[in-house]
Design an enzyme around this catalytic site. Structure first.
Site, PDB file in Angstrom:
ATOM      1  N   LYS A 177       1.538   4.252   7.312  1.00 25.35           N
ATOM      2  CA  LYS A 177       0.698   5.063   6.415  1.00 25.35           C
ATOM      3  C   LYS A 177       1.213   6.499   6.406  1.00 25.35           C
ATOM      4  CE  LYS A 177      -2.297   1.858   5.492  1.00 25.35           C
ATOM      5  NZ  LYS A 177      -2.267   1.246   4.188  1.00 25.35           N
ATOM      6  N   SER A 237       0.807  -1.222   0.000  1.00 26.37           N
ATOM      7  CA  SER A 237       0.000   0.000   0.000  1.00 26.37           C
ATOM      8  C   SER A 237       0.838   1.269   0.000  1.00 26.37           C
ATOM      9  CB  SER A 237      -0.939   0.014   1.209  1.00 26.37           C
ATOM     10  OG  SER A 237      -0.273   0.472   2.349  1.00 26.37           O
TER      11      SER A 237
END
Lengths: 417, 129
Positions: B86, B49
């Site tokens: 993230k 991701s």
């Protein structure tokens, strides 16, 4: 002023650092060989799990309450302890590492709002290392210990307490049993009860000259310290160990000589590593071997071996240890435990030989340095003597070991991306 | 037997090697990447991701807990008890991925969310170790 900073449930907290899912949950850590509970998180304590409870007795209860169970992971705890100490040094250059999870800091010439400073120490340790600590600040070591206890036991403190004025420490001393004072053991406290000394406050008010006659000079110092007069100096250099022991139970009972010798090789290697770390040489070693004292025909033998010259050579120590243990060994017995002690130590500088006795050759020091450096960099046990064996059936039971998150490449924490 | 190293010369006769006085330690990756060793840990990335920012599966992350996270930082967070890497979007209260296949993760009220550290660097191996 001084601070005593100590880690809350140190080993259990170490296990929670890279397992956020376990924070705020019951966690226990077991001793060597998964024998006893040696650390409990706050939540495990409130389930009623006691200190040093035998694992086999409470395993069922632990499972029932879904307590997370860990074997001791010393590479992790050692590294985290080092991080805690490094972080604390930001707050004072004068520090004493009192144990793996406790440190005294001295604040000379500083005048601070001490409570704020303590909170800052605590917050920094949580932010940088994720280690919850208690901070006690006071003018003497004994009072700092007491302040630390207050920080832990008084809910309003939230982990930080400054006993920086007589009315504050006296208030808490009145509420502290005398056996909780640093340096007052259970036996001494029983004797003190005979003089009507029940609380820390009673001791602080007692006549030091009188009590000294019934104990020793230490109690005089404790009384002074309880009144805010520092008498016990900071020991910045840990004293060099006079003896180094490495002794352990086997994972299973052993009746053959070879695995026993392999185990002794490992213990001797560990002891020699510590010997080199403090730059000493050994002149005599102590070996012992015994069966279980709880079984009939208890057999226990020990021996002392003189080294040919003061040495820190793992290979020489191992060779003599193996021969000695073979002498203690008797076939047909089921041995449970063996150990080695390096008992006669001299400073490394005294190892040189003279005209008549030769010392340890210089190249051995270099070889051992390489061994230690490799094991430091790539993890303990990267290089070891073949005599340890590769299978290690005698190895301790450590069924629940967590990864060495901070010291081994293969064990780094995984992060989902 | 004496060994002769690149710097310095341990042969008993002859002149001292003039470069000896100017010996400097080489640049150290540790010093470059790790300013606060006690607050730094390394971790292994697991997933795809964050590819848009050049963080691929199995890359090494250097995470500093002592840095104050700011808008747009790549961070490691504990999200519902799991360590996740993230981009921090503080302004809108959410976590972003660097891969269009993954939608932003809004941080809901009452959700367990703690920034565990700022990812200072990631290391990509171009030859498997």
């Amino acid at each position: 002023m001084l601070a005593l900073v100590d880690c809350n449930s140190c080993y259990a907290s170490c296990e929670q650092i890279f397992r956020p899912d376990l924070r705020g949950k019951p966690v226990v850590v077991l001793s060597n060989n998964d024998g006893f509970v040696v650390a409990r998180s706050k939540e495990a304590k409130s389930l009623g799990i006691g200190d040093l409870e035998p694992f086999f007795k409470i395993e069922h209860r632990l499972r029932l309450h879904q307590v997370a169970i860990f074997s001791s992971n010393y590479p992790l705890y050692g590294d985290i302890s080092h991080r805690v100490m490094t972080t604390l040094r930001q707050f004072s250059p004068e520090v004493e590492v009192y144990s793996i999870d406790e440190m005294f800091l001295e604040f000379q010439g500083l005048r601070k709002p001490w409570l704020d400073y303590g909170r800052q120490i605590r917050q920094t340790l949580w932010r940088d290392v994720r280690m919850p600590v208690g901070v006690g600040i006071a003018p003497s070591k004994t009072l700092a210990k007491l302040a630390n206890r207050a920080a832990k036991t008084l809910p309003g403190c939230e982990g930080v307490c400054a006993l920086d004025a007589p009315e504050k420490w006296q208030w808490f001393q009145r509420r502290t049993p005398v056996d909780k004072v640093w340096g007052i053991g259970r036996r001494l406290s029983r004797r003190l009860a005979g003089f009507g000394v029940e609380t820390a406050y009673d001791l602080a008010q007692a006549n030091p000259k009188v009590l000294r006659r019934y104990s020793n000079v230490n109690i005089e110092r404790t009384i002074e310290e309880l009144n805010g007069v520092p008498c016990i100096p900071l020991e910045e250099q840990p004293p060099v160990k006079k003896q180094i022991y490495c002794t352990r139970s086997f994972g299973t009972k052993l009746s053959e000589l070879q695995p026993i010798q392999q185990a002794v090789t490992l213990y001797a290697s560990r002891a020699a590593e510590k010997l080199r770390a403090q730059q000493s040489l050994v002149k005599a070693i102590h070996l012992f071997l015994h069966t279980s004292p709880h079984e009939p025909n208890y057999y226990s033998r020990s021996t002392i071996v003189q080294m040919p010259y003061p040495t820190d050579d793992t290979r020489l120590i191992v060779q003599l240890a193996k021969e000695a243990i073979a002498g203690l060994y008797r076939p047909g017995r089921h041995f449970m435990k063996a150990g080695i002690g390096l008992v006669e130590l001299v400073p490394g500088s005294l190892g040189q030989g003279d005209l008549f006795t030769s010392g340890q050759p210089a190249h051995i020091g270099r070889t051992m340095r390489v061994l230690d450096q490799v094991n430091q960099r790539f993890g303990r046990g990267t290089l070891f003597l073949g005599a340890e064996g590769v299978q290690k059936k005698w190895k301790m039971r450590q069924a629940y070991t967590s990864p060495a998150y901070t010291t081994r490449w293969g064990d780094l924490p995984e992060v989902v991306t | 037997m004496k060994r002769v190293s690149l710097y310095g010369c341990s042969i008993a006769c002859g002149f001292p090697f003039p470069a000896d006085d100017h010996k400097e330690p080489g640049p150290s990756l540790d010093e470059h990447l790790i300013t606060n060793p006690a607050a730094t840990f390394m971790a292994r990335a697991n997933g795809d991701s964050m590819q848009g920012l050049g963080i691929f599966d199995r890359d090494l992350l250097i995470v500093d807990r002592s840095l104050e996270p700011v808008q747009g930082d790549v961070v490691v967070v504990a999200l519902d008890g799991q360590l996740v890497c993230k981009v921090l979007d503080r302004h809108r209260g959410r976590l972003l991925s660097a891969n269009s296949q993954y939608p932003p993760i809004p941080i809901r009220q009452g959700q367990e969310f703690i920034v565990e550290g700022v990812v200072k660097a990631s290391i990509r191996y171009h030859r498997l170790l």
